[in-house]
Scaffold this motif. Sequence first.
Motif, PDB file in Angstrom:
ATOM      1  N   ALA A   1       0.866  -1.191  -0.027  1.00 37.00           N
ATOM      2  CA  ALA A   1      -0.034   0.098  -0.010  1.00 37.00           C
ATOM      3  C   ALA A   1       0.839   1.229   0.115  1.00 37.00           C
ATOM      4  CB  ALA A   1      -0.960  -0.020   1.395  1.00 37.00           C
ATOM      5  N   LYS A   2       2.126   1.268   0.903  1.00 41.07           N
ATOM      6  CA  LYS A   2       2.958   2.396   0.561  1.00 41.07           C
ATOM      7  C   LYS A   2       3.430   2.505  -0.607  1.00 41.07           C
ATOM      8  CE  LYS A   2       4.179   2.601   5.630  1.00 41.07           C
ATOM      9  NZ  LYS A   2       5.411   2.546   6.618  1.00 41.07           N
ATOM     10  N   LEU A   3       3.862   1.666  -1.283  1.00 40.46           N
ATOM     11  CA  LEU A   3       4.572   1.666  -2.544  1.00 40.46           C
ATOM     12  C   LEU A   3       3.340   2.171  -3.713  1.00 40.46           C
ATOM     13  CD1 LEU A   3       6.583  -1.648  -2.749  1.00 40.46           C
ATOM     14  CD2 LEU A   3       7.439   0.535  -2.553  1.00 40.46           C
ATOM     15  N   SER A   4       2.119   1.799  -3.330  1.00 40.81           N
ATOM     16  CA  SER A   4       1.283   2.151  -4.264  1.00 40.81           C
ATOM     17  C   SER A   4       0.827   3.562  -4.062  1.00 40.81           C
ATOM     18  CB  SER A   4       0.027   1.430  -4.112  1.00 40.81           C
ATOM     19  OG  SER A   4       0.338   0.290  -4.504  1.00 40.81           O
ATOM     20  N   LEU A   5       0.754   4.148  -2.847  1.00 39.38           N
ATOM     21  CA  LEU A   5       0.639   5.478  -2.546  1.00 39.38           C
ATOM     22  C   LEU A   5       1.797   6.382  -2.966  1.00 39.38           C
ATOM     23  CD1 LEU A   5      -1.240   7.654  -1.240  1.00 39.38           C
ATOM     24  CD2 LEU A   5      -0.429   7.132   0.877  1.00 39.38           C
ATOM     25  N   ALA A   6       2.868   5.841  -2.533  1.00 44.07           N
ATOM     26  CA  ALA A   6       4.157   6.640  -3.351  1.00 44.07           C
ATOM     27  C   ALA A   6       4.151   6.910  -4.616  1.00 44.07           C
ATOM     28  CB  ALA A   6       5.530   5.992  -2.799  1.00 44.07           C
ATOM     29  N   ARG A   7       3.937   5.802  -5.344  1.00 45.88           N
ATOM     30  CA  ARG A   7       3.538   6.074  -6.956  1.00 45.88           C
ATOM     31  C   ARG A   7       2.351   7.288  -7.145  1.00 45.88           C
ATOM     32  NH1 ARG A   7       7.568   4.866 -10.203  1.00 45.88           N
ATOM     33  NH2 ARG A   7       8.074   2.530  -9.864  1.00 45.88           N
ATOM     34  N   LEU A   8       1.371   7.048  -6.339  1.00 45.14           N
ATOM     35  CA  LEU A   8       0.451   8.087  -6.525  1.00 45.14           C
ATOM     36  C   LEU A   8       0.854   9.443  -6.133  1.00 45.14           C
ATOM     37  CD1 LEU A   8      -2.747   8.156  -7.071  1.00 45.14           C
ATOM     38  CD2 LEU A   8      -2.880   8.270  -4.594  1.00 45.14           C
ATOM     39  N   TYR A   9       1.484   9.659  -5.300  1.00 42.48           N
ATOM     40  CA  TYR A   9       2.340  11.016  -4.970  1.00 42.48           C
ATOM     41  C   TYR A   9       2.877  11.623  -6.132  1.00 42.48           C
ATOM     42  CZ  TYR A   9       0.500  10.884  -0.016  1.00 42.48           C
ATOM     43  OH  TYR A   9      -0.067  10.623   1.176  1.00 42.48           O
ATOM     44  N   LEU A  10       3.985  10.391  -6.519  1.00 39.16           N
ATOM     45  CA  LEU A  10       4.818  10.864  -7.774  1.00 39.16           C
ATOM     46  C   LEU A  10       3.953  11.227  -9.134  1.00 39.16           C
ATOM     47  CD1 LEU A  10       7.540   8.238  -7.992  1.00 39.16           C
ATOM     48  CD2 LEU A  10       7.569  10.730  -7.273  1.00 39.16           C
ATOM     49  N   GLU A  11       2.946  10.727  -9.397  1.00 39.57           N
ATOM     50  CA  GLU A  11       1.783  11.173 -10.337  1.00 39.57           C
ATOM     51  C   GLU A  11       1.293  12.584  -9.994  1.00 39.57           C
ATOM     52  OE1 GLU A  11      -1.256   8.144 -10.969  1.00 39.57           O
ATOM     53  OE2 GLU A  11       0.008   6.638 -11.138  1.00 39.57           O
ATOM     54  N   GLN A  12       1.044  12.944  -8.850  1.00 42.59           N
ATOM     55  CA  GLN A  12       0.792  14.338  -8.474  1.00 42.59           C
ATOM     56  C   GLN A  12       1.900  15.291  -8.373  1.00 42.59           C
ATOM     57  OE1 GLN A  12      -1.600  12.426  -5.122  1.00 42.59           O
ATOM     58  NE2 GLN A  12      -3.271  13.801  -5.802  1.00 42.59           N
ATOM     59  N   LYS A  13       3.028  14.958  -8.838  1.00 42.83           N
ATOM     60  CA  LYS A  13       4.183  15.715  -8.616  1.00 42.83           C
ATOM     61  C   LYS A  13       4.498  16.119  -7.148  1.00 42.83           C
ATOM     62  CE  LYS A  13       4.402  15.718 -13.062  1.00 42.83           C
ATOM     63  NZ  LYS A  13       5.475  14.898 -13.812  1.00 42.83           N
ATOM     64  N   GLN A  14       4.208  15.064  -6.107  1.00 40.32           N
ATOM     65  CA  GLN A  14       4.535  15.329  -4.870  1.00 40.32           C
ATOM     66  C   GLN A  14       5.790  14.267  -4.512  1.00 40.32           C
ATOM     67  OE1 GLN A  14       1.203  15.696  -2.176  1.00 40.32           O
ATOM     68  NE2 GLN A  14      -0.047  15.774  -4.101  1.00 40.32           N
ATOM     69  N   ALA A  15       7.038  14.623  -5.232  1.00 40.71           N
ATOM     70  CA  ALA A  15       8.023  13.718  -4.886  1.00 40.71           C
ATOM     71  C   ALA A  15       8.311  13.604  -3.224  1.00 40.71           C
ATOM     72  CB  ALA A  15       9.172  14.184  -5.777  1.00 40.71           C
ATOM     73  N   GLN A  16       8.477  14.655  -2.584  1.00 40.53           N
ATOM     74  CA  GLN A  16       8.935  14.844  -1.110  1.00 40.53           C
ATOM     75  C   GLN A  16       7.956  13.818  -0.353  1.00 40.53           C
ATOM     76  OE1 GLN A  16      11.879  15.922  -0.170  1.00 40.53           O
ATOM     77  NE2 GLN A  16      11.449  14.634   1.308  1.00 40.53           N
ATOM     78  N   LYS A  17       6.601  13.754  -0.645  1.00 39.86           N
ATOM     79  CA  LYS A  17       5.679  13.164   0.190  1.00 39.86           C
ATOM     80  C   LYS A  17       6.064  11.427  -0.134  1.00 39.86           C
ATOM     81  CE  LYS A  17       1.506  14.278   0.942  1.00 39.86           C
ATOM     82  NZ  LYS A  17       0.036  14.652   0.745  1.00 39.86           N
TER      83      LYS A  17
END
Length: 203
Positions: A122-138
Amino acid sequence: MTGPELSEFLYRHRISLVAGTIIILLAALGFFGYEKYQRNQVQRAAVLYNELVGASVAGQVSTARASADTLVHQYGHTPYAIFAHFFLARMDSESNQMPAAETDLNTIIQSRSVPRGLKSMAKLSLARLYLEQKQAQKALDLLKAPDVAFAALQDEIQGDAYVELHQNGKAMQAYRSAIVALPAADPYRSYLQMKMANIGVAP
């Protein structure tokens, strides 16, 4: 205690003994009834989950979502509800409902009853989601705690996040760590090497 004394004792305490016996029987019936109820709930959840998977494979999004919602709200105590959250997160992401997808994934991450492996997924999926939203630091903040079982994927996502932040040196280190975590013959190594080449770093 003699026979007459025992008879007198039983007679004197007959009401308490009968009441105690009834309570024990009711407790036993309640326990076995609850166990049966739990088994039935899990069986119904399993059937519903199979319907969810079938509908998802067939591209029947509305049917799949309805099944997933039912699993989450009516069978939330079963393991199938966790997988339903994964399906909902994917469907929300595909329909550009990012806050809803984030909520579903965070539900898995924050649950005390979810195994560590599923939380990591779930964390990996959420991290990918953040990257799609241009939220790399999150994404980087979310992946601070390492999980050896998912080391290659975690390192790759961190590398992607560093690229987004224009920190190519850290991206190189992350990609190299991902390559090391993969078997020598894994073809995915070439893909990671290509990512390194794209940022001007020789693999």
